[in-house]
Write an enzyme that holds these catalytic residues in place. Structure first.
Site, PDB file in Angstrom:
ATOM      1  N   GLU A  47     145.910  12.300  33.275  1.00 42.07           N
ATOM      2  CA  GLU A  47     145.223  11.083  33.657  1.00 42.07           C
ATOM      3  C   GLU A  47     145.701  10.765  35.063  1.00 42.07           C
ATOM      4  O   GLU A  47     146.628  10.150  35.270  1.00 42.07           O
ATOM      5  CB  GLU A  47     145.745   9.949  32.598  1.00 42.07           C
ATOM      6  CG  GLU A  47     144.691   8.831  32.801  1.00 42.07           C
ATOM      7  CD  GLU A  47     145.222   7.849  33.996  1.00 42.07           C
ATOM      8  OE1 GLU A  47     144.630   8.123  35.187  1.00 42.07           O
ATOM      9  OE2 GLU A  47     145.937   6.748  33.844  1.00 42.07           O
ATOM     10  N   GLU A  77     145.132   7.389  45.966  1.00 40.50           N
ATOM     11  CA  GLU A  77     146.371   7.946  45.557  1.00 40.50           C
ATOM     12  C   GLU A  77     146.544   9.387  45.572  1.00 40.50           C
ATOM     13  O   GLU A  77     147.481   9.866  45.593  1.00 40.50           O
ATOM     14  CB  GLU A  77     147.124   7.566  44.094  1.00 40.50           C
ATOM     15  CG  GLU A  77     147.424   5.742  44.416  1.00 40.50           C
ATOM     16  CD  GLU A  77     147.792   5.413  42.902  1.00 40.50           C
ATOM     17  OE1 GLU A  77     148.672   4.527  42.848  1.00 40.50           O
ATOM     18  OE2 GLU A  77     147.879   6.319  41.936  1.00 40.50           O
TER      19      GLU A  77
END
Ligand SMILES: NC(=[NH2+])NCCC[C@H]1O[C@@H](n2cnc3c(N)ncnc32)[C@H](O)[C@@H]1O
Length: 445
Positions: free
Chosen positions: A196, A205
């Site tokens: 995930e 990110e």
């Protein structure tokens, strides 16, 4: 690496030492490792310098270098471009894990993937990349019968995860490994790589880079990626309440005229994207469209970059500007740019664009149903919610108007978890003259 050999000497080059490794993400850049001594010939910009290493020349990120002989403390740019201390430090505490585990839509989707593939998971070897508290790994152990699950976690949460695995009787199947997945040694290849990894606007990110590196290193031929594919969705929208509370507010607060603050408000509230925005489906001016699609089997780390090769090369004088622009656009990786063409379905105020993502989990069984996690306004809300990109000024639009253009996600070449989202649009209207606009939104550097 097709960088050119050093020909002419510029001003006396200065010798710099590399503070950390850098891997070139385009043919115009120069790779190096910590400690390499580079000769800087031209500080062409604040972020990128033209440098030489053992006779080969190319662009290097200035923040990775320190003048040779300077003291450690002299240079503030010691920061790690991945900001790992801060990033993994934040995952070493419970706050983010509580947020993710509290997101039932997200967590139940992963459970549904395991349940609906439980038979095919029998005797398989699984890697759970970035397992956090180990929830997905323990779903595998509880709801299916894999032969092994490697639960990989780089943060200090890993030691607690080992305890949770034991506490829940999963230690026979789940092995917790602490470290970065792309650096760890596994005893074997895996059949399934589940993770995930999605961030705001899908990619923020850039944990996805770790997933791709681990895929290339540990997923056996014919192995399965979960998610198998991902898409970034975009829609032109109204955002009247946000506009009212951040911009219109200054018109008459307590009977006074505060409008001189509105340029400041635009700068402060509309320059960066608004994360965790909950858009009302009614505020969508038309149906959304998927502007960027990733096939998790074929997308490459280099596809996550946008290298305008000509921006880094010294511009050969003979090339016309037109040709430069033409060539420049030929460098943009297709994965990170998407075209859109919207037809406005109802009159309203075009305040900006809203983005979200979907990810798909293909079935392990031929012909089995694909499971989808949709973080958009017509699905159960998730902790990501949506992301709002506000235009500088709202635009009145009418049914039948067309809004077409493109979106470019430009990864930050220095701060590797950050990117800039550039939107270019043109409105063609039967009632007003056509208008065009463009705006770049940093996330966050
Ligand atoms: N969807 C997200 N935005 N974040 C949710 C998953 C993030 C989890 O993966 C861990 N993690 C992130 N990158 C890595 C990596 N390269 N190797 C191991 N663990 C990682 C991180 O420490 C955290 O526990």
């Amino acid at each position: 690496m097709q960088t050119e050999k050093v020909e002419e000497e510029d001003d006396a080059p200065e010798e710099y030492v590399a503070l950390c490794d850098f891997t070139a993400s385009g043919s115009e850049q120069l790779s190096f490792i910590t400690g390499d001594k580079l000769l800087v010939h031209n500080k062409s910009s604040a972020d990128w310098w033209w440098a030489e290493l053992q006779g080969v020349i190319g662009y290097v990120p200035a923040s990775y270098l320190r003048l040779d002989g300077a003291e450690e403390g002299d240079d503030a740019s010691l920061e790690d471009p991945w900001q790992d201390d801060e990033y993994f430090g934040s995952y070493g505490t419970l706050r983010l894990h509580l947020e993710m585990l509290s997101d039932r839509s997200r967590t139940e989707t992963y459970r549904q993937v395991i349940v609906s593939n439980s038979a095919s998971l029998r005797d398989k070897v699984v890697m759970d990349l970035g397992c956090g508290t180990g929830i997905i790994s323990m779903f595998c152990a509880q709801l299916a019968k894999p032969s092994m699950v490697y639960a990989v976690e780089a943060s200090s949460m890993a030691e607690h995860t080992r305890q949770l695995v034991k506490q829940n009787g999963c230690e026979e199947v789940v092995t917790v490994l602490q470290g970065r997945a792309e650096e760890l040694e596994l005893p074997e290849q895996v059949d399934i790589l589940v993770s995930e990894w999605m961030g705001n606007c899908l990619l923020f990110e850039f944990m996805v880079e770790s997933v791709l590196l681990a895929r290339d290193r540990w997923l056996r031929d014919g192995g399965v990626m979960w998610p198998s594919s991902a898409a970034l969705a975009l829609v032109p929208c109204q955002a009247d309440s946000y506009y009212t509370e951040t911009m219109a507010f200054w018109e008459r607060p307590y009977g006074l005229d505060f409008t001189p603050l509105q340029p400041l408000a635009q700068q402060e509230f509309f320059t960066k994207p608004k994360f965790s925005h909950l858009i009302d489906p009614e505020d969508c001016l038309c149906a959304p469209c998927d502007v960027i699609c990733l096939n998790m089997y074929t997308v490459q780390v280099r596809d996550l970059e946008v290298s305008n090769g000509l921006l880094y090369y010294k511009r050969p004088q003979f090339l016309s500007v037109y040709l430069l622009i033409l060539m420049e656009h030929s460098f943009i990786s297709q994965e990170m740019t998407g075209e859109f063409q919207f037809c406005v379905e109802k009159p309203g105020i075009f305040h900006g664009f809203t983005a979200w993502f979907t990810v798909q989990f293909e079935s392990l069984e031929m012909g089995g149903a694909t499971v989808e996690l949709n973080t958009g306004p017509n699905s159960d809300p998730t902790h990501w919610k949506q992301t709002l990109f506000m235009l500088d000024r709202p635009i009145q639009v009418y049914a039948g108007d067309s809004i077409h253009g493109n979106i470019v996600l430009r990864r930050n070449p220095v701060w590797r978890r950050h990117m800039t989202v550039a939107l270019h649009w043109t409105i063609n209207s039967n009632t007003d003259d056509s208008q065009a606009g463009t705006k770049s939104f940093p996330m966050w550097r």
